[in-house]
Design a protein around this motif. Structure first.
Motif, PDB file in Angstrom:
ATOM      1  N   LEU A 160      44.056  18.665  63.569  1.00 28.79           N
ATOM      2  CA  LEU A 160      42.508  18.806  63.268  1.00 28.79           C
ATOM      3  C   LEU A 160      42.702  19.824  61.920  1.00 28.79           C
ATOM      4  CD1 LEU A 160      39.881  18.835  66.636  1.00 28.79           C
ATOM      5  CD2 LEU A 160      41.574  16.976  64.957  1.00 28.79           C
ATOM      6  N   PHE A 161      43.104  20.750  61.547  1.00 30.15           N
ATOM      7  CA  PHE A 161      43.025  21.325  60.708  1.00 30.15           C
ATOM      8  C   PHE A 161      44.219  22.119  60.178  1.00 30.15           C
ATOM      9  CE2 PHE A 161      42.710  25.941  59.450  1.00 30.15           C
ATOM     10  CZ  PHE A 161      41.434  26.172  58.867  1.00 30.15           C
ATOM     11  N   ILE A 162      44.443  20.204  59.131  1.00 33.62           N
ATOM     12  CA  ILE A 162      45.933  20.632  58.461  1.00 33.62           C
ATOM     13  C   ILE A 162      45.354  20.304  56.704  1.00 33.62           C
ATOM     14  CG2 ILE A 162      47.689  18.752  57.290  1.00 33.62           C
ATOM     15  CD1 ILE A 162      47.456  17.728  60.660  1.00 33.62           C
ATOM     16  N   ILE A 163      45.311  21.938  56.415  1.00 34.11           N
ATOM     17  CA  ILE A 163      45.536  21.746  54.264  1.00 34.11           C
ATOM     18  C   ILE A 163      46.390  21.037  53.998  1.00 34.11           C
ATOM     19  CG2 ILE A 163      44.190  22.972  53.239  1.00 34.11           C
ATOM     20  CD1 ILE A 163      42.446  24.174  55.891  1.00 34.11           C
ATOM     21  N   THR A 164      46.767  20.040  53.290  1.00 37.19           N
ATOM     22  CA  THR A 164      47.878  20.275  52.597  1.00 37.19           C
ATOM     23  C   THR A 164      47.008  19.252  51.055  1.00 37.19           C
ATOM     24  OG1 THR A 164      47.998  17.620  53.467  1.00 37.19           O
ATOM     25  CG2 THR A 164      49.357  19.712  54.353  1.00 37.19           C
ATOM     26  N   ALA A 165      48.196  19.715  49.896  1.00 35.47           N
ATOM     27  CA  ALA A 165      47.623  18.915  48.933  1.00 35.47           C
ATOM     28  C   ALA A 165      47.424  17.782  48.524  1.00 35.47           C
ATOM     29  CB  ALA A 165      48.575  19.902  47.531  1.00 35.47           C
ATOM     30  N   GLN A 166      46.903  16.889  48.334  1.00 37.83           N
ATOM     31  CA  GLN A 166      47.333  15.539  48.346  1.00 37.83           C
ATOM     32  C   GLN A 166      46.172  15.327  47.269  1.00 37.83           C
ATOM     33  OE1 GLN A 166      45.464  13.698  51.436  1.00 37.83           O
ATOM     34  NE2 GLN A 166      46.324  15.093  52.570  1.00 37.83           N
ATOM     35  N   GLU A 167      46.389  14.192  46.736  1.00 35.63           N
ATOM     36  CA  GLU A 167      45.396  13.588  45.577  1.00 35.63           C
ATOM     37  C   GLU A 167      44.221  13.053  46.139  1.00 35.63           C
ATOM     38  OE1 GLU A 167      47.331  10.325  42.721  1.00 35.63           O
ATOM     39  OE2 GLU A 167      49.205  11.096  44.580  1.00 35.63           O
ATOM     40  N   LYS A 168      43.401  13.143  45.614  1.00 33.94           N
ATOM     41  CA  LYS A 168      41.967  12.862  46.316  1.00 33.94           C
ATOM     42  C   LYS A 168      41.917  10.904  45.900  1.00 33.94           C
ATOM     43  CE  LYS A 168      36.985  13.950  46.150  1.00 33.94           C
ATOM     44  NZ  LYS A 168      37.447  13.465  47.061  1.00 33.94           N
ATOM     45  N   ALA A 169      40.973  10.489  47.097  1.00 30.10           N
ATOM     46  CA  ALA A 169      41.365   9.152  47.346  1.00 30.10           C
ATOM     47  C   ALA A 169      39.824   8.759  45.865  1.00 30.10           C
ATOM     48  CB  ALA A 169      40.618   9.025  47.833  1.00 30.10           C
ATOM     49  N   PRO A 170      40.601   7.665  45.472  1.00 28.74           N
ATOM     50  CA  PRO A 170      39.889   7.371  44.170  1.00 28.74           C
ATOM     51  C   PRO A 170      38.520   6.681  44.449  1.00 28.74           C
ATOM     52  CG  PRO A 170      42.050   6.421  44.125  1.00 28.74           C
ATOM     53  CD  PRO A 170      41.685   6.445  45.202  1.00 28.74           C
ATOM     54  N   GLU A 171      37.359   7.075  44.212  1.00 29.96           N
ATOM     55  CA  GLU A 171      35.078   6.837  43.807  1.00 29.96           C
ATOM     56  C   GLU A 171      35.851   5.614  44.234  1.00 29.96           C
ATOM     57  OE1 GLU A 171      31.474   8.099  42.161  1.00 29.96           O
ATOM     58  OE2 GLU A 171      33.178   8.465  41.348  1.00 29.96           O
ATOM     59  N   ASN A 172      35.041   5.354  45.229  1.00 32.40           N
ATOM     60  CA  ASN A 172      34.231   4.154  46.374  1.00 32.40           C
ATOM     61  C   ASN A 172      35.581   3.367  46.266  1.00 32.40           C
ATOM     62  OD1 ASN A 172      32.014   2.264  46.422  1.00 32.40           O
ATOM     63  ND2 ASN A 172      32.814   0.988  43.713  1.00 32.40           N
ATOM     64  N   TRP A 173      36.567   3.824  46.424  1.00 29.41           N
ATOM     65  CA  TRP A 173      37.950   3.127  46.811  1.00 29.41           C
ATOM     66  C   TRP A 173      37.852   1.536  47.469  1.00 29.41           C
ATOM     67  CZ3 TRP A 173      41.439   1.691  50.178  1.00 29.41           C
ATOM     68  CH2 TRP A 173      40.757   2.310  51.927  1.00 29.41           C
ATOM     69  N   PHE A 174      36.757   2.352  48.842  1.00 27.01           N
ATOM     70  CA  PHE A 174      36.910   0.462  49.542  1.00 27.01           C
ATOM     71  C   PHE A 174      35.929  -0.617  49.220  1.00 27.01           C
ATOM     72  CE2 PHE A 174      33.367   3.530  50.164  1.00 27.01           C
ATOM     73  CZ  PHE A 174      32.469   2.442  50.357  1.00 27.01           C
ATOM     74  N   ILE A 206      36.385   7.985  53.126  1.00 28.39           N
ATOM     75  CA  ILE A 206      35.888   6.890  53.125  1.00 28.39           C
ATOM     76  C   ILE A 206      34.227   8.241  52.592  1.00 28.39           C
ATOM     77  CG2 ILE A 206      33.835   5.254  53.634  1.00 28.39           C
ATOM     78  CD1 ILE A 206      37.259   4.704  53.235  1.00 28.39           C
ATOM     79  N   PHE A 207      33.876   8.163  51.142  1.00 29.08           N
ATOM     80  CA  PHE A 207      32.585   8.710  50.925  1.00 29.08           C
ATOM     81  C   PHE A 207      31.293   8.267  51.350  1.00 29.08           C
ATOM     82  CE2 PHE A 207      30.168   9.551  47.239  1.00 29.08           C
ATOM     83  CZ  PHE A 207      29.798  11.728  46.966  1.00 29.08           C
TER      84      PHE A 207
END
Length: 557
Positions: free
Chosen positions: A14-28, A438-439
């Motif tokens: 539950l505490f995994i912090i990794t460098a990754q791309e951010k999901a596009p805004e409003n992607w859903f 999901i924002f």
């Protein structure tokens, strides 16, 4: 101890912090072909298929932890019971619920008090068996009692083991929170930078090791305060499970003004539809219908929606009695869609919930349910509620025809298309929808990313609301059929949730597809509705909802 603390930091799920791309805004809401993410193409549907068309407002009931009805992005889309006079303490519409302006709270009492935590169902069952067997002669039990006695021992051992584990993890997380707080105090700044950590000196080995790990994470783009907040959430997660979920000596139900054993009781609770912890429900409501194109926060999937908040979900397992009453309340007050983003492993009163689902089916109300986040294969015995009726008559349907079960997909797509946490099932999960990063709305005018099949279900509920708004002659059963037939089939192989095994996406659900608003609208436009809808029926007195009747059949899919 220090070694275990560091292992916790590095490997806690539950505490995994990794460098990754951010999901596009409003992607859903976006489109795979045009935007490169497996969204549901709702924006495309509005722009190309629904522009200039009239939509009718429909009520979507959010059976959840509560909804912040004053949120800037939700206050304009909340259901209002116009037959009730606010605050006068009178049941003006005589529906059995006093001052139910935006919905109802089945987790409170007439004095306005509400509960936020509860045991898991397994803990409740253990307590029930403990009262029956503890200190009693168990040498000559009946077959039924012997089976219950075995469950009593099995549940007791599991609860003891789980509670001890939660206590250990909570202590570790708490120690790390204290370490980070101490480092922050030593540095003496509100905003800790990477340079601050690199120059940090201390004789405390735990603080030194924690600072080194923080330096690595912050080098990947994470801020000190973000890590701190995630760690606090991790502590809360384990502490709540220790203190409430697996604690057989905890019972919050005494606050609720009902008799938990009286399953026919309906009129209890209060009108506080926000409750003490509306985080989950507010996020779900925003996904469905946060005001679109108002320049605030985010866009929900559907226009022309009134959100009815029916408080049913706790931190812990919901009670079957509350779920059944919440479904009936939603149906009786005009909802045409019910979103249920919750689930549990035991359902001692499933027949009661089944009866309520049949009631919704009879009144043509669609139920959208989250498949769960245990990365396991759902069966009709390990995940509740579900659409298989426990008891059935000679001519009664075996499955609910008004039920859609939803798994979650990840915006990254490819082999990671299925969310790593999502439950699945070739015969038990109907389709998938966006459920990672999901924002959406959070209480007190906030917004945040969340993930889970809890987020995927309201995406589907939003698409269903779109169809019921623009095509009000369609029945709940037709809407379900359209959503399933129009789901975008995925032919690639994906990682099976919970493992590295590659399997066909089509093996994970009935449709083998992701819900798609654009294709659903096209199919709906060419489907003859089974319901004749007059304008007077479309706009009802209960908050402009659509309520229809439909027929069930004996075929699940």
């Amino acid at each position: 101890m220090k070694f275990k603390l560091l292992l916790f930091l590095l490997f806690c799920p539950l505490f995994i912090i990794t460098a990754q791309e951010k999901a596009p805004e409003n992607w859903f809401n976006l489109d795979m072909m045009e935007d490169g993410v497996p969204g549901v193409s709702s924006e495309k549907a509005y722009q190309e298929l629904l522009a200039g068309k009239k939509g009718h407002r429909v009520i979507v009931a959010v059976l959840d932890s509560g909804v912040d009805y004053e949120h800037e992005d939700l206050k304009e889309v909340m259901w209002i019971n116009e037959d009730e006079i606010p605050g006068n303490g009178i049941d003006d519409d005589q529906n059995g619920y006093i001052d139910d302006i935006h919905g109802w709270n089945f987790l409170g009492n007439a004095k306005g008090e509400s509960i936020a935590f509860a045991n898991l169902e397994k803990t409740r069952m253990y307590k029930k068996y403990r009262e029956k067997f503890d200190g009693k002669d168990t040498t000559n039990l009946s077959r039924k009692d012997q089976r219950e006695f075995e469950l009593y021992k099995e549940y007791g051992a599991e609860i003891k083991r789980k509670r001890a584990k939660m206590e250990e993890e909570a202590i570790l997380a708490g120690a790390l929170v204290q370490a980070l707080q101490a480092i922050k105090e030593d540095i003496g700044k509100e905003v800790i930078t990477l340079d601050d950590l690199r120059s940090y000196k201390t004789s405390n080995n735990l603080f030194k090791q924690t600072a080194l790990i923080m330096t690595e994470w912050m080098s990947n783009g994470d801020s000190f305060n973000e890590v701190m907040m995630q760690l606090i959430e991790t502590f809360d997660y384990y502490y709540e499970r220790y203190q409430y979920y697996y604690n057989p000596d905890y019972d919050s139900r005494e606050v609720v003004d009902d008799n938990p054993e009286n399953l026919s009781e309906k009129y209890y609770g209060n009108n506080d539809v926000k409750g003490p912890d509306a985080e989950h429900g507010t996020h779900v409501a925003g996904i469905i219908a946060a005001s679109r194109d108002n320049g605030l926060g985010m866009n929900g999937v559907a226009e022309h929606v009134a959100i009815m908040s029916v408080r049913t979900l706790l931190n812990g397992d919901e009670m079957d009695k509350d779920v059944a009453n919440a479904i009936r309340y939603a149906v009786d007050n005009g909802a045409s869609i019910i979103n249920m983003s919750f689930g549990k492993g035991l359902s001692p009163n499933k027949e009661l919930v089944d009866k309520a689902v049949r009631y919704a089916q009879k009144h043509d109300v669609l139920i959208v349910h989250a498949a769960g986040n245990e990365n396991m294969e759902n069966t009709f015995d390990n995940h509740f509620p579900n659409d298989k009726f426990k008891k059935k008559g000679l001519f009664a349907p075996k499955y609910a025809s008004n039920w859609i079960e939803v798994g979650a997909v990840d915006w990254r797509g490819g082999e990671y298309l299925v969310a790593e946490f999502s439950n699945y099932g070739a015969t038990t999960v109907d389709l998938f929808a966006p459920g990672v990063d999901i924002f959406s709305t959070s209480p007190e005018n906030g917004y945040k990313d969340q993930q889970g099949t809890s987020m995927a279900a309201p995406v589907v509920a939003g698409v269903a609301a779109m169809l019921r708004s623009y095509f009000p002659e369609l029945t709940a059963e037709q809407v379900k059929d359209i959503l399933m037939r129009s789901a975008e089939k995925q032919k690639q192989k994906v990682r099976k949730p919970g493992s590295d095994k590659m399997i066909s996406f089509g093996q994970l659900s009935v449709t083998g597809g992701i819900v798609n608003a654009y294709e659903a609208v096209k199919l709906a436009a060419n489907t003859k509705g089974k319901k004749k809808v007059k304008e007077a029926e479309v706009i009802q007195k209960k908050g402009e909802g659509i309520q229809r009747s439909g027929k069930a059949d004996n075929v699940r899919r």
